[in-house]
Enzyme design. Structure first.
Site, mmCIF file in Angstrom:
data_model
loop_
_atom_site.group_PDB
_atom_site.id
_atom_site.type_symbol
_atom_site.label_atom_id
_atom_site.label_comp_id
_atom_site.label_asym_id
_atom_site.label_seq_id
_atom_site.Cartn_x
_atom_site.Cartn_y
_atom_site.Cartn_z
ATOM 1 N N LYS A 186 0.726 -1.253 0.076
ATOM 2 C CA LYS A 186 0.243 -0.118 0.100
ATOM 3 C C LYS A 186 0.782 0.942 0.068
ATOM 4 O O LYS A 186 0.305 2.129 -0.820
ATOM 5 C CB LYS A 186 -1.355 0.001 1.306
ATOM 6 N N ASN A 190 0.850 4.535 -2.798
ATOM 7 C CA ASN A 190 0.217 5.994 -2.062
ATOM 8 C C ASN A 190 1.506 6.620 -2.319
ATOM 9 O O ASN A 190 1.382 7.920 -2.856
ATOM 10 C CB ASN A 190 0.368 5.773 -0.276
HETATM 11 C C1 LIG Z 1 -5.107 4.125 -3.437
HETATM 12 C C2 LIG Z 1 -5.448 5.976 -3.294
HETATM 13 C C3 LIG Z 1 -4.863 6.742 -3.690
HETATM 14 C C4 LIG Z 1 -6.753 5.697 -3.287
HETATM 15 O O1 LIG Z 1 -7.176 7.394 -3.859
HETATM 16 C C5 LIG Z 1 -5.644 6.369 -1.526
HETATM 17 O O2 LIG Z 1 -4.965 5.164 -0.757
HETATM 18 C C6 LIG Z 1 -5.645 7.532 -1.589
HETATM 19 O O3 LIG Z 1 -5.561 8.325 -2.188
HETATM 20 O O4 LIG Z 1 -4.462 7.778 -0.302
#
Ligand SMILES: CC(C)(CO)C(=O)C(=O)O
Ligand SMILES: NC(=O)C1=CN([C@@H]2O[C@H](COP(=O)(O)OP(=O)(O)OC[C@H]3O[C@@H](n4cnc5c(N)ncnc54)[C@H](OP(=O)(O)O)[C@@H]3O)[C@@H](O)[C@H]2O)C=CC1
Length: 307
Positions: A186, A190
């Protein structure tokens, strides 16, 4: 079993509303007397607009300060990553070796710092795709129905039985023995999406025009994840990123939302963490460094904190 929720923001109110609605004892822990008085003026109720509903419900909620003497059995930390350590510190004496601490923070770094602060206490990290926002204090809208992946941060143990409360409250979750791998993946996504949406002031979907930059970053992030113990290829990282960009094409990333609302971002726990780790592990990070520096320059222009 009772739950305490530290931080009455978007996710804190979302969890408090759903647990309370299911008659599971839950108390919000608020920052100060001023916040407590604000909730009292609202009749000690949260206004909660559930996902897919057109009118909000008023849900009675217990609230207290960190200094309250009640021991904490289950703590959900619902602060931003940069506030999480200090907030946990403020309730540390109320936790014991029987407590469980659930961390909802995005990015990485705050989870490890909290685990260090709480030796002997079970710390569970989460990666959530739920979407919620506040229209005003204690008025919560559940805007996107997602799920929350959960797992032990340090020593893997079986799923805690207290999560039956989440089932009862219809909070979607999945238990995993490999939460760190999920947090790293993740983090990579990000790092790829959030900063570029700020630099190009665009929705996630428009990043398909930035393939050259995404490719260079995906190479560095794949090297970093592999060096951290989670082997993957640049192609995997890039393909996953494109998939998320497509699935969330109409989204304004959380970092761009923060910037548009003149709020501090979680940059130190996203590109800041990735950069520090790649420096420590000796992986190449030229594209990451450029990205982080450009992001900081943009934040400075906007008068926002650089960390
Ligand atoms: C996956 C994503 C980029 C989705 O907008 C996200 O987790 C975020 O905006 O923090
Ligand atoms: N909102 C969402 O849809 C999602 C959020 N996340 C992640 O979850 C985390 C929380 O996000 P979100 O709920 O949006 O954040 P918010 O800014 O809406 O809420 C954070 C809350 O924490 C409170 N807080 C900070 N320090 C303390 C303290 N010492 N004691 C008590 N309360 C404190 C703040 O209080 P005050 O108002 O007084 O400053 C604020 O109410 C972030 O890491 C975010 O990235 C992850 C997935 C989705």
């Amino acid at each position: 079993m009772s739950w305490h929720i530290l931080g009455p923001g978007s996710l804190g109110c979302l969890w408090a509303a759903r647990l309370s609605q299911a008659h599971i004892p839950a108390s919000l822990i608020l920052r100060n007397q001023h916040r407590l008085a604000a909730l009292q003026r609202q009749g000690n109720q949260i206004s909660y607009l559930a996902y897919g509903q057109s009118s909000p419900l008023d849900i009675a909620i217990n609230a207290q300060l960190a200094s309250h003497p009640q021991p904490i059995e289950r703590l959900i930390v619902a602060c931003k990553a940069y506030d999480a350590v200090a907030a946990v510190e403020s309730v540390k004496t109320r936790l014991s070796s029987n407590s469980g601490v659930f961390l909802l923070q995005n990015g990485m770094g705050s989870q490890q710092a909290i685990a260090q602060l709480l030796p002997g206490i079970r710390v569970i990290a989460a990666s959530s795709t739920e979407g919620a926002f506040l229209t005003q204090p204690f008025h919560c809208t559940h805007a996107g129905q997602g799920t929350t992946l959960l797992g032990d941060l340090v020593h893997t143990q079986p799923e805690p039985t207290c999560l039956r409360d989440w089932q009862q409250a219809q909070i979607s979750y999945q238990w995993t023995d490999t939460i760190l791998a999920a947090l790293w993946r993740k983090l990579a996504i990000n790092c790829l999406i959030n900063p570029l949406t700020v630099l190009y002031q665009c929705k996630n979907g428009q990043l398909t025009q930035q393939t050259e930059r995404l490719t260079a970053l995906a190479h560095e992030l794949a090297q970093l994840l592999s060096a951290a113990g989670y082997p993957c290829t640049a192609e995997d990282v890039f393909a996953q990123c494109l998939q998320v960009i497509q699935n969330t094409a109409q989204n304004t990333s959380s970092m761009l939302q923060d910037v548009l609302n003149q709020r501090r971002t979680e940059i130190s726990y996203i590109t800041g963490f990735a950069l520090a780790q790649s420096q420590q592990l000796g992986t190449s990070h030229r594209a990451l460094l450029d990205l982080h520096s450009q992001l900081q320059a943009r934040l400075q222009q906007l008068g926002l904190p650089l960390d």
